[in-house]
Design a protein around this motif. Sequence first.
Motif, PDB file in Angstrom:
ATOM      1  N   GLU A   1     -11.209  -4.842 -18.689  1.00 22.44           N
ATOM      2  CA  GLU A   1     -11.068  -4.048 -17.362  1.00 22.44           C
ATOM      3  C   GLU A   1     -10.107  -4.336 -15.920  1.00 22.44           C
ATOM      4  O   GLU A   1      -9.303  -5.533 -16.121  1.00 22.44           O
ATOM      5  CB  GLU A   1     -12.518  -4.802 -16.197  1.00 22.44           C
TER       6      GLU A   1
ATOM      7  N   THR B   1      -8.902  -4.435 -13.179  1.00 20.42           N
ATOM      8  CA  THR B   1      -8.431  -5.176 -11.564  1.00 20.42           C
ATOM      9  C   THR B   1      -8.166  -5.340 -10.728  1.00 20.42           C
ATOM     10  O   THR B   1      -6.645  -4.759 -10.414  1.00 20.42           O
ATOM     11  CB  THR B   1      -9.231  -6.260 -12.078  1.00 20.42           C
ATOM     12  N   LYS B   2      -9.050  -5.359  -8.885  1.00 21.28           N
ATOM     13  CA  LYS B   2      -8.034  -4.813  -7.940  1.00 21.28           C
ATOM     14  C   LYS B   2      -6.301  -6.074  -7.944  1.00 21.28           C
ATOM     15  O   LYS B   2      -5.470  -5.413  -7.617  1.00 21.28           O
ATOM     16  CB  LYS B   2      -9.161  -5.034  -6.733  1.00 21.28           C
ATOM     17  N   GLU B   3      -7.334  -7.125  -8.712  1.00 16.01           N
ATOM     18  CA  GLU B   3      -5.888  -8.316  -9.026  1.00 16.01           C
ATOM     19  C   GLU B   3      -5.162  -7.442  -9.819  1.00 16.01           C
ATOM     20  O   GLU B   3      -3.908  -7.884 -10.019  1.00 16.01           O
ATOM     21  CB  GLU B   3      -5.850  -9.741  -9.445  1.00 16.01           C
TER      22      GLU B   3
ATOM     23  N   ARG C   1      -3.389  -4.459  -9.788  1.00 12.36           N
ATOM     24  CA  ARG C   1      -2.742  -3.302  -8.573  1.00 12.36           C
ATOM     25  C   ARG C   1      -1.250  -3.679  -8.579  1.00 12.36           C
ATOM     26  O   ARG C   1      -0.283  -2.012  -8.937  1.00 12.36           O
ATOM     27  CB  ARG C   1      -3.085  -3.408  -7.592  1.00 12.36           C
TER      28      ARG C   1
ATOM     29  N   PRO D   1      -5.036  -4.086 -20.653  1.00 13.24           N
ATOM     30  CA  PRO D   1      -6.411  -2.997 -19.869  1.00 13.24           C
ATOM     31  C   PRO D   1      -5.899  -1.719 -20.375  1.00 13.24           C
ATOM     32  O   PRO D   1      -4.906  -1.273 -19.807  1.00 13.24           O
ATOM     33  CB  PRO D   1      -6.644  -3.232 -18.744  1.00 13.24           C
TER      34      PRO D   1
ATOM     35  N   ASN E   1     -13.368   1.112 -13.294  1.00  9.64           N
ATOM     36  CA  ASN E   1     -12.726   0.385 -13.286  1.00  9.64           C
ATOM     37  C   ASN E   1     -12.245  -0.464 -11.257  1.00  9.64           C
ATOM     38  O   ASN E   1     -12.110   0.626 -11.427  1.00  9.64           O
ATOM     39  CB  ASN E   1     -11.551   0.619 -13.501  1.00  9.64           C
ATOM     40  N   SER E   2     -12.606  -1.367 -11.431  1.00  9.82           N
ATOM     41  CA  SER E   2     -12.756  -2.158 -10.614  1.00  9.82           C
ATOM     42  C   SER E   2     -11.498  -1.492  -9.226  1.00  9.82           C
ATOM     43  O   SER E   2     -11.529  -1.481  -8.411  1.00  9.82           O
ATOM     44  CB  SER E   2     -13.676  -3.347  -9.817  1.00  9.82           C
ATOM     45  N   GLY E   3     -10.299  -1.811 -10.372  1.00 12.99           N
ATOM     46  CA  GLY E   3      -8.989  -1.411  -9.613  1.00 12.99           C
ATOM     47  C   GLY E   3      -8.070  -0.502  -9.596  1.00 12.99           C
ATOM     48  O   GLY E   3      -7.312  -0.238  -9.420  1.00 12.99           O
TER      49      GLY E   3
ATOM     50  N   LYS F   1      -9.570   3.838  -8.906  1.00 13.08           N
ATOM     51  CA  LYS F   1     -10.723   4.630  -8.529  1.00 13.08           C
ATOM     52  C   LYS F   1      -9.915   6.288  -7.674  1.00 13.08           C
ATOM     53  O   LYS F   1      -9.226   6.137  -7.210  1.00 13.08           O
ATOM     54  CB  LYS F   1     -11.122   4.288  -7.224  1.00 13.08           C
TER      55      LYS F   1
END
Length: 432
Positions: free
Chosen positions: A8, A10-12, A14, A122, A134-136, A138
């Motif tokens: 995934e 993720t926000k990390e 970015r 990813p 994906n959380s990172g 949107k």
Amino acid sequence: MNTADRVEFTKEMRDYTILAPNMADIHFSLLINIFSQYGYKVELLKNDGRTVVDEGLKYVHNDTCYPALLVIGQLIDALNTGKYDPNKTALLITQSGGGCRASNYIHLLRKALKKAGYPQVPVISLNLSGLEKNSGFKIRISMALKMLSAVIYGDLIMLLKNQVEPYEQNEGDCKKLVQKWIDVISDMFRRGRGYSFGEMKKNLPKITKSFAEVPVKNIVKTKVGVVGEIYVKYSPLANNHLEEFLFGQGCEVMVPGLLGFFLFKVDNRLEDIKLYGGSKIKKIAMQFAIWYLTKIETTLLDAVKAYGHFTVPSTYAHIKEMCTKIIGPGCKMGEGWLLTAEMMELIESGYGNIVCAQPFGCLPNHIVGKGMIRKLKEMYPESNIVPIDYDPGATKVNQENRIRLMLAVAKENLGCSGGCCSSSCSACTMNQ
């Protein structure tokens, strides 16, 4: 690869570099600049040539889909250059969510990454169908509106460039103008402007005016339309730089815009409800989307009419009505009835010399493309259509020779020996 194996974004992550495959140069250049405004470091890939094809062949079976092979090959080839740290790189790929194999590219790509030694990279799915999240990464409403407006601006710039560049007095004027508008529009987006309906209504005529002011020669060119599977139609990598080749052969090229495809995809949802039933809420939402896109389409076409003597594309409603004489709206796999409709619209607009570009393994597009040529010839005897297959085994020389034969017929129909005639040529003057 199982869903559980998916890496995934993720926000990390970015700060990762996100690589995106190219398709339509003008549109994608605008889209890439939008991503950067929301904190994503996205890079549009330009790697080209046989190495991309060979890389794709390592991981994608030739029978799967040529666009899948090229997209995956381009992404893996970019990673292999060593320019990008695989531990700080992500990949971006679109998913339509329809019946086309394109919706499964993402799974093929993940398998390819694993085999190529990049299992940690990813893959982000860019879709509006809720296929993956994906959380990172949107898509916000403002971002979606800017992406839609980028398509509108891209369609207009592409249309005007193709109608002016073959005739420009000073070589390079159009390319400079295209880059100028990409920079201007991107700057407007950065300032939170340019993507509302009202702003587009003001900006689109300005773009048309700037192209209408480019000094041009009073000559006649062979007019050629390009249709086909969406990736092969637009991507220079996939179609061996088809537009550039046609331009070099003394042609004016017309390529239908992306807005028609968007309307087609939304309209398909309504056709599904008509044929099979469905949610009233979904129906209302799709009707609103059609209304809004049609409103934008009207603004775009009005802008084309505003200055100069440009060929104005037909409305989506018109080409759908025209096409239903020979094919039903339920035929919607791949480009479905829209591909046939685009050929009909091109013929009626004066672009009866048509290249139908299609991947060898794309059965739906062979049916609505190559399979409809005989019917179209019956309806439009003056049409001159050549289907061209694009796949790893097809040589560029063979493809271009077949197109040259089509152009020879086109020039004969034009009534002169060349593809570009001066205003003093009596045969061309008669055809003006």
